[in-house]
Design a protein around this motif. Structure first.
Motif, short mmCIF file in Angstrom:
data_model
loop_
_atom_site.label_atom_id
_atom_site.label_comp_id
_atom_site.label_asym_id
_atom_site.label_seq_id
_atom_site.Cartn_x
_atom_site.Cartn_y
_atom_site.Cartn_z
N LEU A 48 0.75 -0.97 0.09
CA LEU A 48 0.16 0.20 0.13
C LEU A 48 0.98 1.49 0.01
O LEU A 48 0.38 2.35 -0.60
N ARG A 49 1.73 1.41 0.67
CA ARG A 49 2.81 2.13 0.82
C ARG A 49 3.62 2.79 -0.50
O ARG A 49 3.81 3.73 -0.99
N GLU A 51 3.16 1.29 -3.36
CA GLU A 51 1.13 1.96 -4.55
C GLU A 51 1.05 3.60 -4.25
O GLU A 51 1.01 4.40 -5.68
N LYS A 52 1.28 3.99 -3.07
CA LYS A 52 1.12 5.47 -3.19
C LYS A 52 1.94 6.42 -3.46
O LYS A 52 1.61 7.68 -4.15
N ASN A 55 2.09 6.41 -7.21
CA ASN A 55 0.64 7.21 -7.65
C ASN A 55 1.66 8.39 -7.65
O ASN A 55 1.37 10.02 -8.74
N GLU A 56 2.11 8.82 -6.59
CA GLU A 56 2.74 10.72 -7.13
C GLU A 56 3.74 10.77 -7.10
O GLU A 56 4.00 11.92 -8.04
N GLU A 103 10.84 -0.25 -1.82
CA GLU A 103 9.71 0.88 -1.17
C GLU A 103 10.96 2.19 -0.24
O GLU A 103 11.02 2.83 -1.37
#
Length: 269
Positions: A48-49, A51-52, A55-56, A103
């Protein structure tokens, strides 16, 4: 449904199932699966991190690349695309061991694209005075110098990439910063070579003269920057040197080098 969404659904379902009431036999085996459940939850949070972050990064690249061209920007965008592919591959293979590295790479890419956003916004010369790493090749900067001169400066691609970007040596970093300060001070009076500023060498080729940025102080070493001044008020800075060793032909070589770099640069980019 994307691979990412499927994996999230599977992991979430597994976590929910593990929280349902168990019989005594199920309770006996719960210890064996608890570590896996915890690992799945950690993996889900990491995904989830990431993916965020991605997107940014994607939105930031779209903003920067909307009306700006740069081969170096394209290179960084390609790195982001490869990073996205690596993330998709890790999810498809359930290779959770790669998530920490992915990440970390995404967080580093955030810093890269943020720097590009700052470069795009730094259109005034005053905005790069304290941060030479924001200089963009071929961008025209108007200078109103402390000595009252008004002129334009443009920086060549090779000079920017080798002298102003990605520098870690402290002496070189100070020299890069001081060179911008010297430009801001303006043209040097004749016979004032000991001061900081822009001096002109007695060499003219096709109506162009060679400009030299004079720096002062041991803290900046022997770095100097050279450019070509056209008949008007625009200077194209194109080369640099670390002037530790001189011989009789040194200055002539730097002059020829400046002219050569100026001619080779594709100023239409």
């Amino acid at each position: 449904m994307t691979n990412f969404a499927v994996l999230v659904l599977l992991i979430t379902s597994s976590a929910l199932a593990s929280s349902e009431p168990r019989s005594s036999k199920e309770s006996q085996s719960s210890c064996e699966s608890s570590l896996n459940d915890e690992a799945d939850q950690i993996a889900l949070e990491a995904m989830l991190r990431i993916e965020k972050l991605q997107n940014e990064i994607s939105e930031s690249f779209q903003e920067v690349m909307h009306d700006m061209r740069s081969s170096d920007l394209d290179t960084d965008f390609d790195k982001y695309l490869r990073l996205s592919e690596k993330f998709e591959s890790a999810m498809s293979d359930s290779d959770w061991g790669q998530l920490n590295a992915i990440e970390r790479s995404n967080r580093e890419m955030i810093e890269v694209v943020e720097l590009w956003k700052e470069r795009k916004r730094a259109v005034e010369f005053e905005q790069v005075l304290e941060r030479p790493e924001l200089i963009l090749p071929h961008r025209v900067y108007k200078v109103k110098s402390l000595r009252g001169d008004v002129f334009e400066v443009v920086f060549g691609t090779d000079l920017v990439k080798s002298f102003y970007w990605g520098i870690h040596d402290p002496v070189h970093m100070r020299a890069a910063l001081k060179s911008i300060d010297a430009i801001y001070r303006g043209y040097l009076p004749s016979r004032a070579n000991a001061a900081m500023g822009i001096g002109f060498l007695q060499a003219i080729n096709k109506g162009h003269s060679v400009a030299k940025i004079h720096l002062k102080g041991r803290s900046v070493g022997s770095y100097r920057v050279y450019g070509v001044k056209q008949a008007g008020s625009r200077i194209y800075f194109v080369s640099w040197a670390n002037e530790t060793n001189h011989d009789a032909a040194y200055l002539s070589r730097q002059i020829e080098r400046a002219y050569s770099r100026f001619d080779l640069e594709n100023w239409s980019d």
